[in-house]
Design an enzyme around this catalytic site. Structure first.
Site, PDB file in Angstrom:
ATOM      1  N   ASN A 161       0.794  -1.240   0.000  1.00 56.59           N
ATOM      2  CA  ASN A 161       0.000   0.000   0.000  1.00 56.59           C
ATOM      3  C   ASN A 161       0.822   1.283   0.000  1.00 56.59           C
ATOM      4  O   ASN A 161       0.424   2.270  -0.599  1.00 56.59           O
ATOM      5  CB  ASN A 161      -1.016  -0.013   1.140  1.00 56.59           C
ATOM      6  CG  ASN A 161      -0.375  -0.066   2.501  1.00 56.59           C
ATOM      7  OD1 ASN A 161       0.628  -0.751   2.698  1.00 56.59           O
ATOM      8  ND2 ASN A 161      -0.918   0.655   3.448  1.00 56.59           N
ATOM      9  N   SER A 238      -0.407  -7.889   6.640  1.00 54.45           N
ATOM     10  CA  SER A 238      -1.639  -8.306   7.316  1.00 54.45           C
ATOM     11  C   SER A 238      -1.331  -9.109   8.581  1.00 54.45           C
ATOM     12  O   SER A 238      -0.261  -9.708   8.714  1.00 54.45           O
ATOM     13  CB  SER A 238      -2.473  -9.160   6.361  1.00 54.45           C
ATOM     14  OG  SER A 238      -1.781 -10.359   6.087  1.00 54.45           O
ATOM     15  N   GLY A 242       1.512 -11.932   9.369  1.00 58.42           N
ATOM     16  CA  GLY A 242       2.370 -11.640  10.526  1.00 58.42           C
ATOM     17  C   GLY A 242       2.350 -12.767  11.549  1.00 58.42           C
ATOM     18  O   GLY A 242       3.387 -13.151  12.098  1.00 58.42           O
ATOM     19  N   GLU A 259       4.412  -5.117  12.033  1.00 57.51           N
ATOM     20  CA  GLU A 259       3.469  -3.991  11.915  1.00 57.51           C
ATOM     21  C   GLU A 259       2.309  -4.535  11.107  1.00 57.51           C
ATOM     22  O   GLU A 259       2.484  -4.857   9.932  1.00 57.51           O
ATOM     23  CB  GLU A 259       4.127  -2.807  11.181  1.00 57.51           C
ATOM     24  CG  GLU A 259       5.362  -2.230  11.843  1.00 57.51           C
ATOM     25  CD  GLU A 259       5.044  -1.409  13.088  1.00 57.51           C
ATOM     26  OE1 GLU A 259       3.855  -1.221  13.415  1.00 57.51           O
ATOM     27  OE2 GLU A 259       6.002  -0.975  13.740  1.00 57.51           O
ATOM     28  N   GLU A 465       8.609   0.854  15.290  1.00 62.12           N
ATOM     29  CA  GLU A 465       9.495   1.359  14.237  1.00 62.12           C
ATOM     30  C   GLU A 465       9.587   2.867  14.340  1.00 62.12           C
ATOM     31  O   GLU A 465       8.576   3.534  14.598  1.00 62.12           O
ATOM     32  CB  GLU A 465       8.939   1.009  12.854  1.00 62.12           C
ATOM     33  CG  GLU A 465       9.323  -0.358  12.387  1.00 62.12           C
ATOM     34  CD  GLU A 465       8.947  -0.622  10.929  1.00 62.12           C
ATOM     35  OE1 GLU A 465       8.263   0.189  10.299  1.00 62.12           O
ATOM     36  OE2 GLU A 465       9.354  -1.687  10.432  1.00 62.12           O
TER      37      GLU A 465
HETATM   38  P1  NAD Z   1       0.082  -9.302   3.121  1.00 59.70           P
HETATM   39  O1  NAD Z   1       0.194  -9.814   4.504  1.00 59.70           O
HETATM   40  O2  NAD Z   1      -0.730 -10.046   2.150  1.00 59.70           O
HETATM   41  O3  NAD Z   1       1.528  -9.140   2.481  1.00 59.70           O
HETATM   42  C1  NAD Z   1       2.543  -8.426   3.127  1.00 59.70           C
HETATM   43  C2  NAD Z   1       3.889  -8.974   2.679  1.00 59.70           C
HETATM   44  O4  NAD Z   1       4.015 -10.304   3.183  1.00 59.70           O
HETATM   45  C3  NAD Z   1       4.034  -9.061   1.161  1.00 59.70           C
HETATM   46  O5  NAD Z   1       5.358  -8.756   0.802  1.00 59.70           O
HETATM   47  C4  NAD Z   1       3.755 -10.529   0.892  1.00 59.70           C
HETATM   48  O6  NAD Z   1       4.378 -10.993  -0.283  1.00 59.70           O
HETATM   49  C5  NAD Z   1       4.386 -11.167   2.118  1.00 59.70           C
HETATM   50  N1  NAD Z   1       3.942 -12.527   2.420  1.00 59.70           N
HETATM   51  C6  NAD Z   1       2.718 -13.054   2.264  1.00 59.70           C
HETATM   52  N2  NAD Z   1       2.727 -14.349   2.663  1.00 59.70           N
HETATM   53  C7  NAD Z   1       3.992 -14.626   3.075  1.00 59.70           C
HETATM   54  C8  NAD Z   1       4.644 -15.775   3.599  1.00 59.70           C
HETATM   55  N3  NAD Z   1       3.988 -16.933   3.791  1.00 59.70           N
HETATM   56  N4  NAD Z   1       5.947 -15.686   3.919  1.00 59.70           N
HETATM   57  C9  NAD Z   1       6.624 -14.544   3.732  1.00 59.70           C
HETATM   58  N5  NAD Z   1       6.063 -13.411   3.240  1.00 59.70           N
HETATM   59  C10 NAD Z   1       4.766 -13.463   2.914  1.00 59.70           C
HETATM   60  O7  NAD Z   1      -0.441  -7.789   3.248  1.00 59.70           O
HETATM   61  P2  NAD Z   1      -0.815  -6.788   2.079  1.00 59.70           P
HETATM   62  O8  NAD Z   1      -2.140  -7.161   1.506  1.00 59.70           O
HETATM   63  O9  NAD Z   1       0.335  -6.608   1.172  1.00 59.70           O
HETATM   64  O10 NAD Z   1      -0.959  -5.412   2.907  1.00 59.70           O
HETATM   65  C11 NAD Z   1      -2.128  -5.040   3.573  1.00 59.70           C
HETATM   66  C12 NAD Z   1      -2.019  -5.317   5.057  1.00 59.70           C
HETATM   67  O11 NAD Z   1      -0.868  -4.676   5.597  1.00 59.70           O
HETATM   68  C13 NAD Z   1      -3.196  -4.724   5.816  1.00 59.70           C
HETATM   69  O12 NAD Z   1      -3.620  -5.649   6.773  1.00 59.70           O
HETATM   70  C14 NAD Z   1      -2.612  -3.489   6.468  1.00 59.70           C
HETATM   71  O13 NAD Z   1      -3.285  -3.072   7.635  1.00 59.70           O
HETATM   72  C15 NAD Z   1      -1.223  -3.936   6.762  1.00 59.70           C
HETATM   73  N6  NAD Z   1      -0.323  -2.797   6.926  1.00 59.70           N
HETATM   74  C16 NAD Z   1       0.147  -2.529   8.170  1.00 59.70           C
HETATM   75  C17 NAD Z   1       0.949  -1.415   8.384  1.00 59.70           C
HETATM   76  C18 NAD Z   1       1.461  -1.067   9.744  1.00 59.70           C
HETATM   77  O14 NAD Z   1       2.382  -0.258   9.840  1.00 59.70           O
HETATM   78  N7  NAD Z   1       0.904  -1.603  10.809  1.00 59.70           N
HETATM   79  C19 NAD Z   1       1.294  -0.602   7.298  1.00 59.70           C
HETATM   80  C20 NAD Z   1       0.807  -0.928   6.041  1.00 59.70           C
HETATM   81  C21 NAD Z   1       0.003  -2.033   5.860  1.00 59.70           C
END
Ligand code: NAD
Length: 491
Positions: A161, A238, A242, A259, A465
């Site tokens: 995002n 997500s 996480g 995060e 962070e």
């Molecule tokens: P996502 O969890 O689908 O992906 C995040 C990252 O994790 C990507 O690089 C993805 O390729 C990687 N990933 C996915 N599965 C994995 C695995 N099994 N092993 C290793 N890496 C893996 O999230 P998204 O859809 O890209 O982003 C949206 C989410 O991020 C929302 O829930 C949002 O709230 C959160 N977010 C949090 C913050 C924060 O600072 N708290 C900031 C931005 C976004």
């Protein structure tokens, strides 16, 4: 972009991996398509790292750590500031990529770049504050000190995002304290990762200090986890991912920060300026079409203001321009994936079936979701609990501040919260009792600065962070004693 970073095949750029200061193709030669979410068209392809490339990246980062960790702080500071200059000079190119690859609207893309330049300045300055301590002697003639050392290789996994900001925030602090870095960018925004490598390369970063390996998420993630040379995983994304990474990190005894997602509340108390509260609520949920972890997707308004707030909030949402993210007038651009529209549509249908009312929006075309306000949302509905990550907000009527607090805390998340009131005593009391990592009074829930302790509680985060909080996460404390003369041993 450096012409070495891609090949043009059939008119489409095919981007490479960045390992040990070189642009390389994957030995598997597998590619992933990169779509423009506004047009639905492929505009680039990206090489996918496999085991060979991830190992090569770790080998390079290990070699580079031996020298980078021993550089003088002024050298690291200078390098970071140079990257800042490169970014400033290449701002239009970065802005256009953020618009094209992740559907950022114009202003959000520029804000992201400005934030990164600011974060670079903060990290460069903070590098001089990696401090140790002296401790009271435990025996005669002993000097006891602690020093902070870089961890080694840090791996960063980032979401789509705000791909430039969220990757760079991790990288610049890790590099500032002498770590080397491996970035796995989101599969939705691999070019942003390549661009970051290109910016550092132009600034003259030594080979291997930063490596960028896009690939199949679980595959690259598992490879990074399994290698003992990676000392820390810093993740933003997500809660579902996480949680998985936390389990894996525990198995491999790796340090990690998370995060994650949010369902952030905005509370409007009865003494609020309604117009100001409406502006705050709208910015806090519609920025980047709601794809912000801190978005105030739940707005509680005290009953005496509720009807006026509702009317003005709906009028405001109806006036927001939805469309081409390249147009500086556009407020709502496209969502990243078609299935995200379907997911949000499912949440809205579930809420309506259970008695909620759509006050405005609720529809989408292509990947453009109309700004949506729901009334009458209750705990029985999915949208009350689930993150939407889209331009959708639940408006909830509450009798008083205590009820607002109860609804605000009725979530598994705890990232950001905000309240609008001029009663500072009440504001402080509620701030202390809101279950979230960050609270903003007379503001919306979206706020971030490079030097603040950014992060969440409950299912939103683990670790912090920013500024000295990043320095602490990214360094190891080592205890050293110096015995002056000889100590007395008991036998
Ligand atoms: P996502 O969890 O689908 O992906 C995040 C990252 O994790 C990507 O690089 C993805 O390729 C990687 N990933 C996915 N599965 C994995 C695995 N099994 N092993 C290793 N890496 C893996 O999230 P998204 O859809 O890209 O982003 C949206 C989410 O991020 C929302 O829930 C949002 O709230 C959160 N977010 C949090 C913050 C924060 O600072 N708290 C900031 C931005 C976004």
């Amino acid at each position: 972009m450096n012409p070495a970073s891609y090949d043009i095949i059939d008119g489409i750029p095919h981007y490479k991996l960045f390992i040990d200061g070189q642009w390389v193709s994957s030995s598997r030669n597998e590619l992933a398509d990169d779509y423009n979410p506004a047009t639905g068209k492929i505009f680039a392809r990206s090489q996918q790292a496999g085991a060979t490339e991830v190992k090569a990246a770790i080998d390079a980062a290990e070699r580079a750590f031996a020298s980078w960790s021993r550089t003088m702080v002024a050298e690291r500071e200078e390098m970071l500031l140079k990257v800042g200059e490169v970014i400033k000079a290449r701002t239009p190119e970065i802005r256009d990529l953020l618009i094209e690859e992740c559907g950022s609207v114009f202003g959000k893309a520029l804000w992201e770049i400005e934030y990164v330049v600011d974060a670079i300045r903060a990290a460069a300055g903070d590098a001089r504050h990696v401090m140790g301590e002296t401790m009271p002697m435990t025996m005669p003639g002993q000097i006891s000190i602690s020093v902070r050392k870089p961890l080694g290789i840090v791996a960063g996994i980032a979401p789509f995002n705000s791909p430039f900001l969220l990757c760079m925030k991790k990288i610049v602090y890790a590099l500032a304290v002498g770590n080397t870095f491996i970035l796995k960018p989101s599969e939705e925004t691999p070019l942003s990762g390549a661009l970051i490598a290109d910016l550092f390369q132009e600034a003259g970063l030594p080979a291997g200090v930063l490596n960028v390996v896009p690939g199949v998420p679980a595959e690259v993630g598992d490879l990074l986890m399994a290698d003992p040379r990676i000392r820390m995983i810093t993740f933003t994304g997500s809660t579902r991912t996480g949680r998985h990474l936390a389990v894996e990190a525990a198995k491999h005894l790796k340090r990690f920060t998370l995060e994650m997602g949010g369902k952030s509340p905005l509370i409007v108390l009865d003494d609020a300026d309604v117009d100001y509260a409406v502006d705050a609520a709208a910015f806090g949920v519609f920025l980047h079409q709601g794809q912000v972890c801190m978005a105030n997707s739940k707005v509680m308004v005290e009953t005496s203001l509720f009807d006026t707030f509702k009317e003005k909030f709906v009028a405001k949402a109806k006036g927001l321009t939805v469309g081409d993210p390249r147009d500086p007038e556009t407020v709502i651009g496209p969502l990243i994936r078609a299935r995200q529209c379907e997911f949000i549509d499912g949440q809205i249908k579930d809420a309506v079936e259970k008695g909620a009312k759509v006050l405005t929006g609720g529809t989408y075309e292509g990947q453009f979701f109309q700004p949506t306000i729901l009334d009458g949302v209750t705990p029985e509905m999915r949208i009350y609990h689930e993150e939407s990550f889209g331009p959708v907000v639940s408006l909830i009527r509450v009798n008083d501040a205590e009820e607002a607090l109860k609804v605000a805390n009725d979530t598994s998340y705890g990232l950001s919260a905000a309240l609008i009131t001029n009663d500072m005593q009440k504001a402080l009391d509620l701030s202390m009792r809101l279950e979230s990592g960050m609270v903003h009074v007379n503001d919306c829930t979206i706020s971030d600065e490079p030097h603040v302790p950014f992060g969440g509680v409950k299912n939103s985060g683990f670790g912090r962070e920013g500024g000295r909080y990043s320095l602490e996460e990214l360094t190891e404390v080592k205890w050293i004693t110096l015995q002056m003369g000889q100590r007395a041993f008991p036998f």
